[in-house]
Design a protein around this motif. Sequence first.
Motif, mmCIF file in Angstrom:
data_model
loop_
_atom_site.group_PDB
_atom_site.id
_atom_site.type_symbol
_atom_site.label_atom_id
_atom_site.label_comp_id
_atom_site.label_asym_id
_atom_site.label_seq_id
_atom_site.Cartn_x
_atom_site.Cartn_y
_atom_site.Cartn_z
ATOM 1 N N ILE A 1 12.178 10.483 -13.998
ATOM 2 C CA ILE A 1 12.716 11.836 -14.197
ATOM 3 C C ILE A 1 12.991 11.994 -15.689
ATOM 4 O O ILE A 1 13.716 11.196 -16.278
ATOM 5 C CB ILE A 1 14.014 12.044 -13.397
ATOM 6 N N PHE B 1 15.590 15.573 -6.595
ATOM 7 C CA PHE B 1 14.804 14.951 -7.676
ATOM 8 C C PHE B 1 14.796 13.430 -7.514
ATOM 9 O O PHE B 1 13.755 12.791 -7.623
ATOM 10 C CB PHE B 1 15.396 15.290 -9.059
ATOM 11 N N VAL C 1 9.254 13.779 -12.332
ATOM 12 C CA VAL C 1 9.878 15.097 -12.519
ATOM 13 C C VAL C 1 10.137 15.315 -14.007
ATOM 14 O O VAL C 1 10.666 14.429 -14.681
ATOM 15 C CB VAL C 1 11.214 15.190 -11.737
#
Lengths: 217, 238
Positions: free
Chosen positions: B28, B169, B179
């Motif tokens: 992420i 997420f 992400v």
Amino acid sequence: MVNLLKKEIKLSSSVLSFLFIAFGLMFFIPGYPVLCGAFFVTLGIFQSFQYAREANDIVFSALLPIAKTDVVKGKFLFSCFIELCSFAVMAAATAVRMTLLADAKPYVNNAMMNANLFALGCALVIFGLFNLIFLNGFFKTAYKFGKPFVTHIIVTFVFIFICEALHHIPPLKAVNSFGSENIGLQLILLAAGALCSIILTAVAYKSACKRFEKTDL
Amino acid sequence: MVKVQNLVKEYPAFRLDNVSFSLESGKITGFIGRNGAGKTTTIKSMLNLVHPDSGEIYYFGKPLKGNESEIKGRIGYSTGTVNWYPRKKIRDIVATEKLFYKNWDEEAYRKYLSLFKLDESKTPLELSEGMKVKCNLLLALSHKAELLILDEPTSGLDPFSRDELLDVFTSLKNQGVSVFFSTHIISDIEKCADDIIYISEGRIAAAMPKNEFMSSFSNEGESLEETFLRLERGVRNG
């Protein structure tokens, strides 16, 4: 390609684009400039562009898993689809007028341009001009469509005036043949109109793709 | 997974200046910067919505140019709120959108529809700003994307929804999905980002793992938010 057209019809079009196809029936009206019917069809397509702009359709389309130029393809497909539908209506009206109603007095004494194969060819040229001037002009910004549409109106009405005037010039009288008179010439003029329309649309599409690739959304 | 190289976009009052960074798979990445720093221009360039003056963008080892439809089919993206077709039902918009995705995941669509408590029979016009963001996210999450690119996905969400989304997420990351999200809400980065890309006045000021960022830029006892505020104050004061 089918999905692009489906998307245009389901999400991006105004119902007026479909209703205005019926203006193709203006080819039945005697004593009236029948080519105005083709102009009204393009006015119907213009309504869809207005709706699409309000609905932020161009950004939605550009975010789909398609190439940016496919957004242009979708709009051209939709416009050509409406144009071909209305051409079918005009062709049917012309066929009836040239055969079943060939002896009808209002048509025999028609002072304006006759609905014949030459007129159909001219209608196709009007569609080609619309694609070149309006669609191509729109994709310069993918937002502003006032100037391209006003230009299209001016050019189309000048073209209609010229088409209406042609048969008043004695050597060109044959372009206004009634029914199946001079059918060979009429067929050639229709084919020439179709070819002209295809060339105008192809040039418009190529130019619109180039312009849209550089447009920031 | 993604490589952005020397991206330049010049506007009369702003310049995106040689922006370069890469995104690693299964991570992420928070893209942070103040309003007007160039986050949206960068993301729009990555999605080919904006035409950069120069620079290259690669996804999965392939250039975006020439592979746009394939790449877009493998990524999910959301640029803020849903603001299209305000009077069409969400059900109808989705029915058309899914025609374009070979890998449309109806199960995931139903799952997020229920998680976000969205009513398919509503039109975007009937949704609150927060629900519009969720609606856009729903579309991005429903086609087995390998990478999500999200422009300020948490803006406009209430704290509970934001928390839920950040959990989504993390769960996506655990499934191998990368992400990349922009935000100006630093606590979002603090909560779930592995890497940070910090953009300031159109230039990448830092691109590194979060821990490395903190050890390089944060003073002792300083939170990430305080670090960013100090850095931005430094930029403003020249």
